[in-house]
Design a protein around this motif. Structure first.
Motif, short mmCIF file in Angstrom:
data_model
loop_
_atom_site.label_atom_id
_atom_site.label_comp_id
_atom_site.label_asym_id
_atom_site.label_seq_id
_atom_site.Cartn_x
_atom_site.Cartn_y
_atom_site.Cartn_z
N UNK A 151 0.84 -1.20 0.00
CA UNK A 151 0.00 0.00 0.00
C UNK A 151 0.87 1.25 0.00
N UNK A 210 0.57 5.38 1.18
CA UNK A 210 -0.19 6.36 1.95
C UNK A 210 0.48 7.71 1.82
N UNK A 240 1.06 11.19 4.14
CA UNK A 240 0.95 11.71 5.50
C UNK A 240 1.42 13.17 5.53
N UNK A 269 1.77 16.06 11.39
CA UNK A 269 0.82 16.06 12.50
C UNK A 269 -0.51 15.40 12.19
N UNK A 270 -0.62 14.74 11.06
CA UNK A 270 -1.90 14.12 10.66
C UNK A 270 -1.73 12.61 10.51
N UNK A 271 -2.85 11.93 10.43
CA UNK A 271 -2.81 10.51 10.19
C UNK A 271 -2.57 10.19 8.73
N UNK A 272 -2.05 9.00 8.44
CA UNK A 272 -1.86 8.60 7.04
C UNK A 272 -3.19 8.53 6.30
N UNK A 307 -4.84 6.67 2.99
CA UNK A 307 -4.65 5.60 2.01
C UNK A 307 -4.77 6.15 0.60
N UNK A 321 -3.46 0.49 -3.42
CA UNK A 321 -3.05 -0.85 -3.02
C UNK A 321 -2.71 -1.62 -4.28
N UNK A 342 4.27 7.19 2.39
CA UNK A 342 4.64 5.96 3.10
C UNK A 342 4.29 4.75 2.28
N UNK A 348 -0.93 -8.09 8.57
CA UNK A 348 -0.27 -7.08 9.38
C UNK A 348 0.42 -6.09 8.44
N UNK A 349 0.09 -4.80 8.51
CA UNK A 349 0.80 -3.81 7.71
C UNK A 349 2.10 -3.40 8.40
N UNK A 396 5.12 -0.59 7.93
CA UNK A 396 5.37 0.66 7.22
C UNK A 396 6.85 0.94 7.06
N UNK A 397 7.17 1.61 5.96
CA UNK A 397 8.48 2.23 5.81
C UNK A 397 8.46 3.59 6.49
N UNK A 398 9.62 4.23 6.54
CA UNK A 398 9.71 5.51 7.23
C UNK A 398 9.21 6.67 6.39
N UNK A 424 8.79 5.65 12.07
CA UNK A 424 7.75 5.09 11.20
C UNK A 424 6.49 4.76 11.99
N UNK A 425 5.42 4.59 11.27
CA UNK A 425 4.16 4.15 11.85
C UNK A 425 4.30 2.67 12.21
N UNK A 460 -2.48 6.50 16.56
CA UNK A 460 -3.51 6.59 15.53
C UNK A 460 -4.46 5.41 15.64
N UNK A 481 -7.62 1.22 4.94
CA UNK A 481 -7.84 1.70 6.29
C UNK A 481 -8.01 3.21 6.27
N UNK A 495 -7.56 6.36 8.68
CA UNK A 495 -6.90 6.73 9.92
C UNK A 495 -7.56 7.97 10.53
N UNK A 496 -7.54 8.01 11.86
CA UNK A 496 -7.96 9.21 12.57
C UNK A 496 -6.83 10.22 12.63
N UNK A 497 -7.11 11.39 13.20
CA UNK A 497 -6.11 12.46 13.26
C UNK A 497 -5.02 12.22 14.30
#
Lengths: 115, 113
Positions: A34, A36, A38, A41-44, A46, A49, A89, A102-103, A105-107, B42-43, B91, B102, B104-106
């Motif tokens: 996948x 993403x 980002x 200060x916020x969530x990823x 999507x 895929x 990401x 299970x995801x 993530x890379x940095x 990373x996440x 998150x 998915x 994600x929330x803030x």
């Protein structure tokens, strides 16, 4: 050891050009991958895929390729805009025993699009 | 457009205290997740939850952590006896069909002093 590698240096490009981001991995056999976005200060969020049996996926200005032999995915943004500036990401989705996913993530790579 | 919400946005706590982070997933979603992201890192996957039970958890998710869906809308992460290294963004995410897409929330920024 298992690794997911994305360029740690920021990618700077001019507006209108194509941005290409790379995700390399070792010692994983992902079911799919996948991408993403980002923002600070916020969530990823999507984006796309791609499954292990797919070579390429497109969505509007986005294109993802997946080469399981090279263990590499490329993420392209065509006609890039300053609003595309963000961290991107990649996440490998691994199948584990019991059929769960299970995801991992890379940095991420920071993209900066200059007007 | 439906979205995942999280409260509080920022939580400051003393080392050793317990915190509860709250999430309201998207209403028709069946799969719920918690992740954390230490500043500049990373996440990281913590746990997934489906059908009122944990479906998977990572090595990070030890006995210090627990999750609960106390009612039809909330999904919580409890961290007991917080440590300095628990400071991170947490998150919550939800999805309709597993990890395929998915939302994600803030995030909640947890600061342990």
């Amino acid at each position: 050891s298992q690794k997911i590698e994305q360029n740690s240096e920021a990618l700077n490009i001019q507006e209108g050009k194509t941005a290409t981001l790379t995700c390399n991995y070792t010692n994983y056999s992902p079911a799919y991958l996948q991408w993403y976005r980002q923002d600070p200060g916020r969530g990823p969020v999507f984006l796309l895929l791609i499954r292990e049996n797919e070579k390429e996926k497109r969505k509007e200005r986005l294109k993802v390729t997946f080469d399981t032999t090279l263990k590499q995915s490329l993420f392209h943004i065509t006609a890039s805009q300053p609003a595309d500036s963000a961290t991107y990401l990649c996440a490998l989705v691994l199948t584990i025993s019991g059929g769960s996913y299970i995801p991992t993530f890379g940095r991420g790579t920071s993209l900066i699009v200059h007007p | 457009e439906p979205e995942v919400t999280q409260t509080p946005s920022h939580q400051v706590t003393q080392m050793g205290q317990e915190v509860i982070l709250r999430c309201v997933p998207i209403s028709n979603h069946l799969y719920f997740y918690w992740y954390r992201q230490i500043l500049g890192q990373k996440v990281e996957f913590l746990v997934s939850f489906y059908n009122n039970e944990i479906s998977e958890k990572s090595e990070i998710f030890d006995d210090q952590f627990s999750v609960e869906r106390p009612d039809g809308s909330n999904f919580t992460l409890k961290i007991r006896s917080t440590k300095l290294e628990d400071s991170a963004m947490y998150f919550c995410a939800s999805s309709e069909y597993g990890v395929n897409e998915q939302f994600f929330g803030p995030g909640t920024r947890l600061t342990v002093l």
